[in-house]
Write a protein that holds these residues in place. Structure first.
Motif, mmCIF file in Angstrom:
data_model
loop_
_atom_site.group_PDB
_atom_site.id
_atom_site.type_symbol
_atom_site.label_atom_id
_atom_site.label_comp_id
_atom_site.label_asym_id
_atom_site.label_seq_id
_atom_site.Cartn_x
_atom_site.Cartn_y
_atom_site.Cartn_z
ATOM 1 N N TYR A 27 0.849 -1.232 -0.155
ATOM 2 C CA TYR A 27 -0.012 -0.028 -0.094
ATOM 3 C C TYR A 27 0.935 1.139 0.047
ATOM 4 N N ALA A 28 2.105 1.330 0.686
ATOM 5 C CA ALA A 28 2.970 2.361 1.071
ATOM 6 C C ALA A 28 3.707 2.611 -0.374
ATOM 7 N N GLU A 29 3.659 1.528 -1.271
ATOM 8 C CA GLU A 29 4.646 1.818 -2.286
ATOM 9 C C GLU A 29 3.775 2.301 -3.426
ATOM 10 N N ASN A 30 2.386 1.996 -3.410
ATOM 11 C CA ASN A 30 1.384 2.252 -4.589
ATOM 12 C C ASN A 30 0.275 2.656 -3.797
ATOM 13 N N PRO A 31 0.259 3.945 -3.273
ATOM 14 C CA PRO A 31 -1.017 4.429 -2.222
ATOM 15 C C PRO A 31 -2.136 4.651 -3.028
ATOM 16 N N SER A 32 -3.399 4.062 -2.787
ATOM 17 C CA SER A 32 -4.704 4.327 -3.264
ATOM 18 C C SER A 32 -5.701 3.745 -2.339
ATOM 19 N N GLY A 33 -6.725 4.692 -2.039
ATOM 20 C CA GLY A 33 -7.908 4.184 -1.529
ATOM 21 C C GLY A 33 -7.512 4.407 -0.077
ATOM 22 N N TRP A 34 -8.023 3.444 0.927
ATOM 23 C CA TRP A 34 -8.046 3.332 2.370
ATOM 24 C C TRP A 34 -7.303 2.266 2.948
ATOM 25 N N PHE A 35 -6.751 2.470 4.138
ATOM 26 C CA PHE A 35 -6.001 1.090 4.590
ATOM 27 C C PHE A 35 -6.699 0.902 6.068
ATOM 28 N N TYR A 36 -7.087 -0.225 6.451
ATOM 29 C CA TYR A 36 -7.474 -0.498 7.725
ATOM 30 C C TYR A 36 -6.935 -1.475 8.286
ATOM 31 N N LEU A 37 -6.435 -1.257 9.706
ATOM 32 C CA LEU A 37 -6.088 -2.126 10.552
ATOM 33 C C LEU A 37 -6.510 -2.199 11.923
ATOM 34 N N GLY A 38 -7.356 -3.252 12.143
ATOM 35 C CA GLY A 38 -8.143 -3.498 13.374
ATOM 36 C C GLY A 38 -7.440 -4.837 13.873
ATOM 37 N N GLY A 39 -7.967 -4.715 15.381
ATOM 38 C CA GLY A 39 -7.433 -5.522 16.223
ATOM 39 C C GLY A 39 -7.311 -5.410 17.469
ATOM 40 N N THR A 40 -6.707 -6.494 18.358
ATOM 41 C CA THR A 40 -6.590 -6.686 19.659
ATOM 42 C C THR A 40 -5.360 -5.520 20.205
ATOM 43 N N VAL A 41 -5.234 -5.184 21.124
ATOM 44 C CA VAL A 41 -4.391 -4.155 21.860
ATOM 45 C C VAL A 41 -3.083 -4.915 21.868
ATOM 46 N N GLY A 42 -2.079 -4.132 21.383
ATOM 47 C CA GLY A 42 -0.755 -4.629 21.076
ATOM 48 C C GLY A 42 -0.384 -5.546 19.934
ATOM 49 N N CYS A 43 -1.190 -5.358 18.882
ATOM 50 C CA CYS A 43 -0.823 -6.269 17.738
ATOM 51 C C CYS A 43 -0.164 -5.568 16.741
ATOM 52 N N GLY A 44 0.284 -4.383 16.907
ATOM 53 C CA GLY A 44 1.194 -3.530 16.136
ATOM 54 C C GLY A 44 0.383 -2.690 15.219
ATOM 55 N N LYS A 45 -0.935 -2.281 15.531
ATOM 56 C CA LYS A 45 -1.583 -1.600 14.488
ATOM 57 C C LYS A 45 -0.937 -0.154 14.545
ATOM 58 N N THR A 46 -0.791 0.506 15.417
ATOM 59 C CA THR A 46 0.094 1.883 15.359
ATOM 60 C C THR A 46 1.344 1.899 14.583
ATOM 61 N N HIS A 47 2.035 0.903 15.057
ATOM 62 C CA HIS A 47 3.226 0.636 14.222
ATOM 63 C C HIS A 47 3.363 0.648 12.897
ATOM 64 N N TYR A 96 -7.538 -7.524 10.003
ATOM 65 C CA TYR A 96 -8.005 -7.564 11.605
ATOM 66 C C TYR A 96 -7.450 -8.758 12.229
ATOM 67 N N VAL A 97 -6.960 -8.254 13.231
ATOM 68 C CA VAL A 97 -6.396 -9.308 14.247
ATOM 69 C C VAL A 97 -7.066 -9.707 15.491
ATOM 70 N N SER A 98 -7.579 -10.925 15.825
ATOM 71 C CA SER A 98 -8.098 -11.255 16.967
ATOM 72 C C SER A 98 -7.527 -12.249 17.879
ATOM 73 N N GLY A 99 -7.648 -11.995 18.910
ATOM 74 C CA GLY A 99 -7.127 -13.099 19.985
ATOM 75 C C GLY A 99 -6.143 -12.240 20.732
ATOM 76 N N GLN A 100 -6.326 -12.748 22.271
ATOM 77 C CA GLN A 100 -5.303 -11.782 23.408
ATOM 78 C C GLN A 100 -3.754 -12.506 22.977
ATOM 79 N N ASP A 101 -3.520 -13.544 22.426
ATOM 80 C CA ASP A 101 -2.350 -14.076 21.928
ATOM 81 C C ASP A 101 -1.436 -13.211 21.124
ATOM 82 N N LYS A 102 -2.246 -12.285 20.409
ATOM 83 C CA LYS A 102 -1.610 -11.447 19.529
ATOM 84 C C LYS A 102 -1.071 -10.286 19.943
ATOM 85 N N ASN A 103 -1.487 -10.026 21.559
ATOM 86 C CA ASN A 103 -1.068 -9.052 22.098
ATOM 87 C C ASN A 103 0.578 -8.968 22.205
#
Length: 237
Positions: free
Chosen positions: A88-108, A226-233
């Protein structure tokens, strides 16, 4: 002529943030081209412009910590997200959505995308949802509201971090109205890039407001994770 050029190039400029030995912080320098004196834009202006984009984005502190290079992609799901984000970063177009459990690296991941976009001279505006939503809702009946919200409606790239995060409180109608106003304006302008991180899945958002959820899904369905599960924190590792 040469003396005038040399005298001009000895002047000390007033630009700050980067110390350039070539233009002495003026942002330009004089030179002789085909027997004529010319004032030329200094190469340091590109560096200064990049620095300004980072400062104006609101991401300066996070950019020092979050990059694609230091993202830990030890698990298959992490590798999938990393590859998708880089694409996406190399060819940006549209929207990017990253959802999921706390600590799975969304902000990163989302910050790393913003860094690459700014390297491509695409200005990015950062919006921490809870903070800015509270500020905008307090101004909704004030004259400055339209000016404040216009930035988020029209930014070339808007990154909304922790979208619809409400803490212990429930998401209110005011939250949903604000989210719709911003995202609908961006939905109607397909040239604008939008990046969202959230603890909520599209299904969660659809249950809150179908109009918001469907717009997000339509614009980001090729870049939806979307990342689910507490083990992904990863903070608990």
């Amino acid at each position: 002529m040469q003396l005038r050029v040399e005298a001009y190039n000895q002047r000390i400029g007033t630009l700050t943030g980067y110390d350039c030995p070539k233009c002495r912080n003026r942002g330009n320098y004089a030179k002789i081209v085909n027997g004529e004196e010319m004032i030329v834009r200094c190469e340091c202006r590109e560096i200064r412009d990049a620095m300004n984009r980072i400062i104006e984005s609101g991401l300066k502190d996070m950019l020092n910590r979050y990059s694609f290079e230091n993202y830990q992609a030890e698990q298959p799901w992490q590798g999938k997200i990393l590859r998708g984000a880089q694409k996406y970063a190399e060819n940006p177009s549209g929207w990017f959505y990253l959802g999921g459990t706390v600590g799975c690296g969304k902000t990163h991941i989302c910050t790393a995308i913003c860094d690459r976009l700014m390297e491509q001279k695409i200005p990015v505006l950062y919006m921490l949802w809870r903070e800015k939503a509270t500020e905008l809702k307090a101004l909704v009946n004030e004259p400055e509201y339209e000016k404040k919200i216009l930035r988020y409606k029209t930014a070339d790239c808007l990154y909304i971090d922790d979208f619809l995060k409400a803490g212990r409180e429930k998401v209110t109608d005011a939250d949903l109205n604000l989210a719709f106003e911003i995202l609908n304006a961006r939905y109607n302008n397909e040239s604008l890039l939008t990046i969202l991180s959230s603890e909520r899945s599209i299904e969660d958002i659809m249950n809150l407001d179908t109009a918001i959820g469907s717009r997000i899904y339509q614009r980001s369905k090729e870049n939806y994770y979307y990342v689910s599960g507490q083990d992904k924190n990863w903070r608990l590792k």
